[in-house]
Design an enzyme around this catalytic site. Structure first.
Site, PDB file in Angstrom:
ATOM      1  N   ASP A 331       0.842  -1.187   0.000  1.00  0.00           N
ATOM      2  CA  ASP A 331       0.000   0.000   0.000  1.00  0.00           C
ATOM      3  C   ASP A 331       0.886   1.249   0.000  1.00  0.00           C
ATOM      4  OD1 ASP A 331      -2.923   0.956   0.398  1.00  0.00           O
ATOM      5  OD2 ASP A 331      -1.749   2.165   1.816  1.00  0.00           O
ATOM      6  N   ASP A 348      -1.688   9.846 -10.657  1.00  0.00           N
ATOM      7  CA  ASP A 348      -1.575   8.748 -11.636  1.00  0.00           C
ATOM      8  C   ASP A 348      -0.128   8.567 -12.079  1.00  0.00           C
ATOM      9  OD1 ASP A 348      -4.269   8.345 -11.464  1.00  0.00           O
ATOM     10  OD2 ASP A 348      -4.765   9.308 -13.381  1.00  0.00           O
ATOM     11  N   GLU A 374      -4.472   2.570  -4.610  1.00  0.00           N
ATOM     12  CA  GLU A 374      -3.021   2.687  -4.465  1.00  0.00           C
ATOM     13  C   GLU A 374      -2.418   1.406  -3.877  1.00  0.00           C
ATOM     14  OE1 GLU A 374      -4.865   4.571  -0.738  1.00  0.00           O
ATOM     15  OE2 GLU A 374      -5.299   4.434  -2.870  1.00  0.00           O
TER      16      GLU A 374
END
Length: 456
Positions: A331, A348, A374
């Site tokens: 993560d 992005d 993410e």
């Protein structure tokens, strides 16, 4: 192989005879007596093949064929032109009007049935092409239409031990920009096909050495060459060989003496068909890749990860360490703040940079997926717990040291937290392993982030 056949001829007797022969082979048949009716019937009924007489009142067969091949609704339907005329110039005229084949009256029905099978296969290939194009357009994407591709630059292999005949074929193909290479024997053919890809094989059945039909059979049995179009050339006296060649999977044939223009027309048709088929396969591969790939990062998606992991976690008795699997759940720390501060386009870019960095630090057979938002997941087959922890630390360090710059040139510090889970001696489901890795990831984040935690 059943299919729908449209017979177009102004002679009722011929129509009834042809229809009876086709129906005896379980083809579905419809009849039109003139060109305009044929155009309407082809548009509405969508036959698999059209048998089209050349000499008809009003719109003759050549003009009917031209209109069929320029109308979007019918251009994909194979057309076999049938005539009393046996002149090569008439056959070439028909092929250049768009016909896929040309037969002379009285029709030899063994030959007709041999010709129909590959034409029906072609029609179904083009049906699939059209369906995919329509689906793409319905989704607002650019769907390809059936525009005949150029054959210039295509590669053909001419297999013939007769020097003059081989050179005549090579010269004829060169007029269309086709690069032709010659093989003199079955052994040379096999060697050349293994060395480079070809778009067509032109095989003489009159070779003095070896058995050309056996070579044809081997080409069709070999996975690497079974989709390469095969055009047979034979003497008039070897009709049985030609029919046998069609049974073995040949796509087309010519009889000597060869007319170079007819050879060129038939070769163009076969190469274009191969290009259509290659494109369909490429589109299918692309569609499969899109279905299993995250478009932003180029990593696999969660769907692929779940199936891949489930396959690896099948019972692994007797596989030793090879059967062991480690799963890393990753993560990106505080990623919401990145989007809030710099905007989603920058976020992005950051995710793509992270994905590229992770990929570069993994083995070729490790699978990395964007699990959502993410979050990433890495499946590491054949990996023991200590090795997985080392790999996790290598990934964590690589992201911590990633020199990512925002649009204004400032460096954005990025870190990740990683949870690691492993298979043990007992079988475990993919869902259970993901839960363990998730719990370890939660522990890493709870302990302060930017670290690797192992499931207990």
């Amino acid at each position: 192989m059943t299919a729908r056949i449209l017979i177009v001829d102004d002679a009722p007797t011929i129509n009834r005879l042809t229809a009876a022969k086709l129906e005896s082979e379980y083809y579905q048949v419809s009849i039109a007596y003139d060109g305009q009716t044929a155009l309407d019937r082809a548009r509405d009924w969508q036959p698999d093949v059209i048998l089209l007489d050349v000499m008809m009142p009003g719109i003759d067969g050549y003009e009917t064929c031209r209109r069929l091949k320029t109308a979007e609704a019918t251009m994909h339907i194979p057309v076999v032109m049938i005539t009393d005329l046996s002149l090569v110039a008439e056959r070439v005229r028909g092929l250049e009007a768009g016909a896929d084949d040309f037969l002379v009256k009285p029709v030899d029905f063994d030959t007709l049935f041999a010709r129909l099978k590959p034409l029906v296969r072609l029609k179904r290939l083009l049906d699939e092409w059209r369906m995919r194009g329509a689906t793409a357009r319905a989704l607002g994407l650019q769907g390809d239409t059936l525009v005949a591709p150029s054959v210039a630059g295509a590669r053909a292999l001419v297999v013939d031990d007769d020097d003059a005949a081989a050179q005549a074929a090579i010269s004829a193909l060169a007029a269309d920009g086709i690069v032709a290479t010659r093989a003199r024997s079955a052994g040379e053919t096999t060697m050349m096909l293994a060395a480079m890809p070809f778009d067509l094989v032109v095989l003489s059945l009159s070779m003095a050495s070896g058995d050309p039909l056996r070579l044809a059979s081997e080409l069709r049995a070999n996975e690497a060459t079974q989709a390469v179009p095969l055009l047979l050339i034979a003497d008039k006296e070897t009709k049985d060989k030609l029919l046998r060649g069609f049974d073995l999977g040949a796509n087309d044939w010519l009889v000597r003496p060869l007319d170079p223009n007819e050879l060129r027309a038939r070769v163009r048709n076969q190469i274009r068909r191969k290009f259509y088929q290659d494109r369909l396969h490429a589109d299918l591969d692309s569609a499969l890749e899109m279905a299993l790939t995250d478009p932003l990062t180029g990593c696999y998606n969660q769907r692929y990860l779940n199936r891949h992991l489930a396959g690896l976690l099948a019972p692994r008795l007797g596989q030793g360490n090879v059967g062991r699997v480690s799963l890393l759940m990753i993560d990106v720390d505080h990623f919401k703040a990145v989007n809030d501060r710099f905007g989603h386009p920058e976020g992005d870019r950051a995710l793509r940079a992270i994905a590229d960095t992770l990929r570069a630090k993994l083995r070729a057979f490790d699978a990395i997926a964007r699990y959502g938002g993410e979050e990433f997941a890495v499946v590491m087959p054949g990996t023991l717990p200590p090795e997985a922890l080392v790999a996790g630390e290598r990934l964590r360090s690589a992201i911590e040291n990633l020199d990512f710059r925002t649009a204004d040139g400032s460096r954005l510090a990025l870190t990740i937290s990683i949870g690691v889970a492993h298979t043990g001696a007992e079988p475990i489901s993919a869902e259970a392993l993901v839960r363990q890795a998730d719990a370890a990831l939660y522990a890493a984040k709870h302990a302060g982030r930017n670290q690797v935690s192992q499931a207990t």
